[in-house]
Design a protein around this motif. Sequence first.
Motif, mmCIF file in Angstrom:
data_model
loop_
_atom_site.group_PDB
_atom_site.id
_atom_site.type_symbol
_atom_site.label_atom_id
_atom_site.label_comp_id
_atom_site.label_asym_id
_atom_site.label_seq_id
_atom_site.Cartn_x
_atom_site.Cartn_y
_atom_site.Cartn_z
ATOM 1 N N ALA A 1 0.844 -1.238 0.003
ATOM 2 C CA ALA A 1 -0.023 0.068 -0.167
ATOM 3 C C ALA A 1 0.790 1.291 0.053
ATOM 4 C CB ALA A 1 -1.018 0.074 1.238
ATOM 5 N N ASP A 2 1.936 1.303 0.737
ATOM 6 C CA ASP A 2 2.844 2.258 0.712
ATOM 7 C C ASP A 2 4.304 1.902 0.581
ATOM 8 O OD1 ASP A 2 4.146 4.721 1.463
ATOM 9 O OD2 ASP A 2 3.990 4.791 3.517
ATOM 10 N N TRP B 1 -1.253 -7.726 7.265
ATOM 11 C CA TRP B 1 -1.161 -6.167 7.827
ATOM 12 C C TRP B 1 -0.526 -6.141 9.001
ATOM 13 C CZ3 TRP B 1 -4.563 -9.072 4.909
ATOM 14 C CH2 TRP B 1 -5.150 -8.399 3.865
ATOM 15 N N ALA C 1 0.249 0.749 14.170
ATOM 16 C CA ALA C 1 -0.032 1.849 13.424
ATOM 17 C C ALA C 1 -1.470 1.696 12.530
ATOM 18 C CB ALA C 1 1.091 2.281 12.315
ATOM 19 N N GLY C 2 -2.215 1.058 13.183
ATOM 20 C CA GLY C 2 -3.604 0.923 12.369
ATOM 21 C C GLY C 2 -3.453 0.467 11.225
ATOM 22 N N ALA C 3 -2.562 -0.758 10.852
ATOM 23 C CA ALA C 3 -2.454 -1.043 9.403
ATOM 24 C C ALA C 3 -3.646 -1.681 8.950
ATOM 25 C CB ALA C 3 -1.360 -1.914 9.292
ATOM 26 N N TRP C 4 -4.490 -2.575 9.636
ATOM 27 C CA TRP C 4 -5.444 -3.117 9.180
ATOM 28 C C TRP C 4 -6.716 -2.333 8.732
ATOM 29 C CZ3 TRP C 4 -7.810 -6.622 6.708
ATOM 30 C CH2 TRP C 4 -9.116 -7.036 6.848
ATOM 31 N N PRO C 5 -6.940 -1.249 9.724
ATOM 32 C CA PRO C 5 -8.155 -0.410 9.376
ATOM 33 C C PRO C 5 -7.919 0.693 8.197
ATOM 34 C CG PRO C 5 -7.228 0.100 11.838
ATOM 35 C CD PRO C 5 -6.797 -1.236 11.087
ATOM 36 N N ARG C 6 -6.464 0.816 8.293
ATOM 37 C CA ARG C 6 -6.276 1.800 7.190
ATOM 38 C C ARG C 6 -5.877 0.966 5.690
ATOM 39 N NH1 ARG C 6 -0.966 4.388 9.453
ATOM 40 N NH2 ARG C 6 -1.255 5.806 7.530
ATOM 41 N N ASN C 7 -6.149 -0.201 5.690
ATOM 42 C CA ASN C 7 -5.656 -1.289 4.645
ATOM 43 C C ASN C 7 -4.189 -1.005 4.326
ATOM 44 O OD1 ASN C 7 -6.115 -3.225 2.911
ATOM 45 N ND2 ASN C 7 -6.744 -1.980 1.214
ATOM 46 N N PHE C 8 -3.325 -0.938 4.979
ATOM 47 C CA PHE C 8 -1.933 -0.547 4.808
ATOM 48 C C PHE C 8 -1.107 -1.657 4.752
ATOM 49 C CE2 PHE C 8 -0.056 3.981 5.127
ATOM 50 C CZ PHE C 8 -0.975 4.560 4.066
#
Length: 264
Positions: free
Chosen positions: A164-165, A208, A212-219
């Motif tokens: 994602a990034d 994920w 750092a909220g990777a799952w809810p941000r889909n990172f």
Amino acid sequence: MRITTWNVNSIKQRVGHLLGFLDEAKPDVVCLQELKCQDDAFPRAEIEAAGYAVETLGQKAYNGVALLVRAPFTLSDVRRGLPGDPEDEQARYIEGLVTGEDVAPVRVASIYLPNGNPVASPKYPYKLAFLERLRRHARSLMEAETALVLAGDYNVIPDPEDAADPAAWVSDALFLPQSRAAFRTLLAEGLTDALRACDPRDGIYTFWDYQAGAWPRNFGIRIDHLLLSPQGADRLVSASVQKHLRGLDKPSDHVPVTVELANG
């Protein structure tokens, strides 16, 4: 034949999730990674009660891989450990031959490739050496011309589209040019990335981070792969990611990835 790979990130903590998945999806073969337990601590009775034969290569607190095969398929000719380094004691590789009536045999491996971080430590050369050993072994296995599925957590992000990034990973062992080049060299032996062969879209991830909220941000990133020999690729019907399992309570940071092969 449906074949799934899943890094469960501790079988003791995730056995309920695994049993739920087996009941829901009914895969014929499951390749597990990161068991984090020795063989005698694996929840064999529960898995066998669900209809699966079990072969493991465990290690206390770290690593660990397993193959689960659902009846009426059978598993034989099991190999524990990746050839090429007799000094390697890490439990990262198990393979076996899956057979069934009216179905051409498939050799399946469950692989937990080294992470390789920190890059400046001996862990990164070990990762690259493991990839080279895997390449040589894959070449040897393909000489038999039996369908081959090399499934597991490769800890390699093949392309920028698989993150994602991508910028967040440029200095990480999962995304360094040497790691990606070694993965491409493995593919160049004649292996097919099953998921990419079925779905070339961006934004398909299998991991994920908990931070750092990777799952809810889909990172997410895509690091769990099923690589097929030409005979396996000829039988490829579909490939999919069971993303919804990341939303369970206390999930693994990885989700299952499944391929379906024709009988051959």
